[in-house]
Motif scaffolding. Structure first.
Motif, short mmCIF file in Angstrom:
data_model
loop_
_atom_site.label_atom_id
_atom_site.label_comp_id
_atom_site.label_asym_id
_atom_site.label_seq_id
_atom_site.Cartn_x
_atom_site.Cartn_y
_atom_site.Cartn_z
N LEU A 67 115.53 -11.28 24.10
CA LEU A 67 114.47 -12.28 24.18
C LEU A 67 114.63 -13.15 25.43
O LEU A 67 113.65 -13.45 26.13
N ARG A 68 115.86 -13.52 25.73
CA ARG A 68 116.11 -14.33 26.93
C ARG A 68 115.78 -13.54 28.20
O ARG A 68 115.26 -14.10 29.17
N LEU A 69 116.06 -12.26 28.19
CA LEU A 69 115.70 -11.40 29.32
C LEU A 69 114.19 -11.37 29.51
O LEU A 69 113.68 -11.50 30.63
N LEU A 70 113.45 -11.20 28.42
CA LEU A 70 111.99 -11.21 28.49
C LEU A 70 111.47 -12.54 29.02
O LEU A 70 110.57 -12.59 29.85
N LYS A 71 112.05 -13.62 28.52
CA LYS A 71 111.61 -14.96 28.95
C LYS A 71 111.87 -15.16 30.44
O LYS A 71 111.05 -15.73 31.15
N GLU A 72 113.00 -14.68 30.91
CA GLU A 72 113.32 -14.80 32.33
C GLU A 72 112.36 -13.98 33.19
O GLU A 72 111.86 -14.44 34.21
N LYS A 73 112.08 -12.76 32.74
CA LYS A 73 111.20 -11.87 33.51
C LYS A 73 109.76 -12.36 33.52
O LYS A 73 109.05 -12.21 34.50
N TYR A 74 109.32 -12.95 32.41
CA TYR A 74 107.93 -13.41 32.29
C TYR A 74 107.91 -14.93 32.07
O TYR A 74 107.26 -15.42 31.16
N SER A 75 108.59 -15.64 32.93
CA SER A 75 108.74 -17.09 32.77
C SER A 75 107.42 -17.84 32.85
O SER A 75 107.30 -18.96 32.35
N ASP A 76 106.42 -17.23 33.45
CA ASP A 76 105.12 -17.89 33.61
C ASP A 76 104.13 -17.53 32.50
O ASP A 76 102.96 -17.91 32.58
N ARG A 77 104.58 -16.81 31.47
CA ARG A 77 103.66 -16.34 30.43
C ARG A 77 104.11 -16.78 29.04
O ARG A 77 105.29 -16.96 28.78
N PHE A 78 103.13 -16.92 28.16
CA PHE A 78 103.39 -17.05 26.74
C PHE A 78 103.52 -15.61 26.24
O PHE A 78 102.66 -14.78 26.52
N ILE A 79 104.59 -15.30 25.53
CA ILE A 79 104.91 -13.91 25.20
C ILE A 79 104.67 -13.66 23.72
O ILE A 79 105.33 -14.25 22.86
#
Length: 170
Positions: A67-79
């Motif tokens: 989840l942290r990896l996803l957040k880092e990769k898509y830091s500008d998006r609500f996931i």
């Protein structure tokens, strides 16, 4: 929106149908130990973007790493994540993460129980296993990792094929 799941690639063989000369049965050697690699994955069914994260096992802690990896990769998006009801997705530490400021970037949508056919990433896992472990002997965990790496590199460069194989394009 990403469809999320985890899988395990094990050293012992997944035997599939294959061709062989008449009267000569194909032999797949085995060495009797069970090395494996766990993989978390997320697929965007509109763009064909895929995110992989390898771990030594699939548990709540390694799921949080993903989840942290996803957040880092898509830091500008609500996931928005669509996922199954695996225990690790409901673990107390995952719920605490989602309730924190760090987890505010996520929204989970849970699929109905026992419905893997509703998760397109399951078709990506089938493709992975057909390419990486079907009718193949991996001599050790490093050999498995190398095969997975080749598969991941191919997938990341072929979004159109990803969408076609997961059934999300004409």
């Amino acid at each position: 929106m990403f469809y999320v799941d985890e899988t395990h690639v094990r050293a012992y063989q997944a035997l599939r149908t294959t061709w062989a000369e008449v009267g000569k049965q194909k032999q797949i050697p085995s060495y009797g130990h069970h090395a494996h690699v766990s993989i978390f994955g997320a697929v965007d069914v509109q763009q064909g973007d895929v995110v992989f994260h390898r771990a030594s096992s699939a548990n709540a802690e390694t799921f949080l790493d993903f989840l942290r990896l996803l957040k880092e990769k898509y830091s500008d998006r609500f996931i928005v994540l669509v996922l199954d009801n695996a225990r690790i997705h409901h673990a107390n530490m995952v719920q605490a993460f989602l309730d924190s400021d760090e987890g505010a970037a996520f929204h989970f949508i849970y699929l109905p129980p026992y419905s893997p056919q509703l998760n397109p990433i399951e078709r990506l896992w089938k493709w992975l296993k057909d390419e990486v472990i079907a009718n193949v002997l991996h001599k050790d965990q490093n050999d498995i990792v190398q095969s997975i790496t080749r598969f991941e590199q191919y997938v990341l460069q072929h979004r159109d094929e990803v969408l076609r194989r997961i059934g999300c394009t004409a």
